[in-house]
Write a protein that holds these residues in place. Structure first.
Motif, PDB file in Angstrom:
ATOM      1  N   UNK A  99       0.828  -1.202   0.000  1.00 20.14           N
ATOM      2  CA  UNK A  99       0.000   0.000   0.000  1.00 20.14           C
ATOM      3  C   UNK A  99       0.863   1.253   0.000  1.00 20.14           C
ATOM      4  N   UNK A 100       1.912   1.261   0.799  1.00 18.47           N
ATOM      5  CA  UNK A 100       2.801   2.427   0.836  1.00 18.47           C
ATOM      6  C   UNK A 100       3.406   2.674  -0.544  1.00 18.47           C
ATOM      7  N   UNK A 101       3.807   1.620  -1.225  1.00 20.41           N
ATOM      8  CA  UNK A 101       4.412   1.784  -2.549  1.00 20.41           C
ATOM      9  C   UNK A 101       3.397   2.326  -3.557  1.00 20.41           C
ATOM     10  N   UNK A 102       2.168   1.802  -3.541  1.00 19.35           N
ATOM     11  CA  UNK A 102       1.149   2.282  -4.483  1.00 19.35           C
ATOM     12  C   UNK A 102       0.821   3.740  -4.194  1.00 19.35           C
ATOM     13  N   UNK A 103       0.582   4.066  -2.933  1.00 21.03           N
ATOM     14  CA  UNK A 103       0.200   5.436  -2.578  1.00 21.03           C
ATOM     15  C   UNK A 103       1.336   6.406  -2.878  1.00 21.03           C
ATOM     16  N   UNK A 107       1.026   9.285  -5.667  1.00 20.68           N
ATOM     17  CA  UNK A 107       1.131  10.650  -5.148  1.00 20.68           C
ATOM     18  C   UNK A 107       2.221  11.412  -5.899  1.00 20.68           C
ATOM     19  N   UNK A 108       3.371  10.792  -6.076  1.00 13.15           N
ATOM     20  CA  UNK A 108       4.450  11.432  -6.815  1.00 13.15           C
ATOM     21  C   UNK A 108       4.080  11.635  -8.276  1.00 13.15           C
ATOM     22  N   UNK A 109       3.366  10.683  -8.843  1.00 13.70           N
ATOM     23  CA  UNK A 109       2.917  10.824 -10.235  1.00 13.70           C
ATOM     24  C   UNK A 109       2.066  12.075 -10.406  1.00 13.70           C
ATOM     25  N   UNK A 134       7.733  19.262  -2.820  1.00 17.10           N
ATOM     26  CA  UNK A 134       6.800  18.496  -1.984  1.00 17.10           C
ATOM     27  C   UNK A 134       6.329  19.304  -0.783  1.00 17.10           C
ATOM     28  N   UNK A 135       7.215  20.132  -0.222  1.00 15.13           N
ATOM     29  CA  UNK A 135       6.849  20.900   0.972  1.00 15.13           C
ATOM     30  C   UNK A 135       5.732  21.901   0.707  1.00 15.13           C
ATOM     31  N   UNK A 136       5.457  22.162  -0.574  1.00 18.50           N
ATOM     32  CA  UNK A 136       4.387  23.098  -0.933  1.00 18.50           C
ATOM     33  C   UNK A 136       3.170  22.382  -1.510  1.00 18.50           C
ATOM     34  N   UNK A 137       3.104  21.069  -1.332  1.00 25.97           N
ATOM     35  CA  UNK A 137       1.977  20.274  -1.852  1.00 25.97           C
ATOM     36  C   UNK A 137       1.319  19.545  -0.674  1.00 25.97           C
ATOM     37  N   UNK A 138       0.341  20.161  -0.005  1.00 24.43           N
ATOM     38  CA  UNK A 138      -0.291  19.507   1.145  1.00 24.43           C
ATOM     39  C   UNK A 138      -1.119  18.284   0.732  1.00 24.43           C
ATOM     40  N   UNK A 139      -0.978  17.245   1.521  1.00 24.83           N
ATOM     41  CA  UNK A 139      -1.669  15.975   1.286  1.00 24.83           C
ATOM     42  C   UNK A 139      -2.526  15.660   2.504  1.00 24.83           C
ATOM     43  N   UNK A 140      -3.726  15.169   2.249  1.00 21.69           N
ATOM     44  CA  UNK A 140      -4.595  14.701   3.337  1.00 21.69           C
ATOM     45  C   UNK A 140      -4.886  13.218   3.147  1.00 21.69           C
ATOM     46  N   UNK A 155       4.996   9.588   3.210  1.00 20.44           N
ATOM     47  CA  UNK A 155       4.879  10.853   2.479  1.00 20.44           C
ATOM     48  C   UNK A 155       5.513  11.995   3.258  1.00 20.44           C
ATOM     49  N   UNK A 156       5.379  11.952   4.570  1.00 24.69           N
ATOM     50  CA  UNK A 156       6.015  12.959   5.414  1.00 24.69           C
ATOM     51  C   UNK A 156       7.533  12.917   5.253  1.00 24.69           C
ATOM     52  N   UNK A 157       8.084  11.718   5.159  1.00 25.75           N
ATOM     53  CA  UNK A 157       9.530  11.561   4.977  1.00 25.75           C
ATOM     54  C   UNK A 157       9.992  12.179   3.660  1.00 25.75           C
ATOM     55  N   UNK A 158       9.115  12.153   2.647  1.00 25.92           N
ATOM     56  CA  UNK A 158       9.455  12.747   1.357  1.00 25.92           C
ATOM     57  C   UNK A 158       9.305  14.269   1.351  1.00 25.92           C
TER      58      UNK A 158
END
Length: 312
Positions: A99-103, A107-109, A134-140, A155-158
């Motif tokens: 799941x982490x790999x798919x998400x 997300x990066x795509x 990435x720091x300017x792209x908020x994710x929920x 995603x936080x690590x990225x």
């Protein structure tokens, strides 16, 4: 007394799971256990179960200590009134990694707008669409269970600022955790990418609908590797048609396989993946199943028990 384990899943899965389960049982010192697809109900100690099994009536299984689900989702079995034995859902490192790999990949795509270049190899030099960092792209992420929490942390690590929403308040380092109706509104209104990882319950039915979709910023993107019932399909299609939602990548659907004439297939702003975001891997899942059997035989608490009141 002989330890009897019934494998109750679609018949074709027996070939996939028999040897991994036998190896895990042997490694756990339970190699003498009888593992079979056919056992007298009154003599079964554990049921290794998938909801696509023909087994629906658990009443005869009077000796059974636990039903051990092969899937993360239990919505198709948790309300069965004959199931009075403890029910454990699948929480597996292989499932989580998948799941982490798919998400992360999708997300990066969307973040990098990779489709722009993949789908337009036409000799035009398009260098005027530079993504933000990435720091300017908020994710929920809606849903902060085992899968949601792992995806949020990845995603936080990225470098993405990640907000997580759940029905009950959670606390995860580095993640803004919200709950409740007001929290949901905030979580949706601040996101450019929304990822759905909630379980299927009456409370999560169509959590993305016309009203909640309208809270999202114009041009937001949606990933749904959770459950098809989380989305009101008609409302999402309307939001896609207007461009309010820029793109939806969907892995789960109300009807599966997704019918060939469903509008999602032909919509230019939809990517369909065939429920592959995270699949149970027999080798790692077998170890999770057998660990619960070992715990049951040792008198230790079972892991990953389902809360029947919550439905997961």
């Amino acid at each position: 007394m002989t330890l009897n384990i019934l494998f109750a899943a679609a018949s074709e899965r027996w070939d996939d799971y028999e040897q991994p389960l036998r190896r895990a049982l042997s490694d756990a010192g339970l190699g003498d256990a009888i593992l079979s697809t056919q056992l007298p109900a009154a003599e079964v100690d554990y049921i290794v179960y998938a909801p696509n099994s023909d087994l629906r009536d658990f009443t005869p299984y009077t000796r059974t200590k636990a039903v051990l689900n092969l899937w993360a989702g239990v919505e198709d079995i948790v309300t069965n009134p004959t199931l009075t034995q403890p029910l454990a859902r699948m929480v597996d490192d292989g499932l989580t990694r998948g799941m982490v790999e798919w998400v992360t990949g999708h997300t990066l795509r969307h973040h990098l707008n990779t489709d722009l270049h993949v789908l337009h190899q036409d000799g035009i030099w398009r260098n005027d669409d530079v993504p933000p960092l990435a720091c300017d792209r908020p994710v929920t992420i809606l849903g902060l269970g085992a899968l949601g929490s792992a995806c949020a942390q990845a995603l936080c690590t990225l470098g993405f600022p990640v907000t997580g929403w759940s029905r009950s308040q959670k606390s995860i380092e580095g993640i803004t955790c919200l709950s409740g109706d007001a929290g949901l509104r905030t979580a949706l209104s601040t996101a450019q990418i929304v990822i759905l990882l909630l379980p299927r319950t009456p409370q999560t039915e169509s959590i993305l609908n016309a009203e909640t979709l309208s809270l999202m910023a114009p041009g937001a993107m949606i990933l749904n590797p959770g459950r098809g019932t989380l989305i009101d399909d008609a409302a999402l299609l309307a939001a896609l048609d207007t461009g309010h939602v820029a793109h939806a990548t969907l892995d789960t659907f109300r009807t599966e396989p997704l019918p060939a004439d469903h509008p999602y297939w032909a919509h230019p702003r939809v990517t369909v993946t065939p429920h592959i975001a995270s699949t149970t891997r027999p080798a790692s899942a077998a170890r999770v199943i057998v660990e619960n059997i070992r715990r049951g035989e040792a008198g230790e608490p079972f892991l990953h028990l389902v809360d029947r009141a919550l439905g997961y």
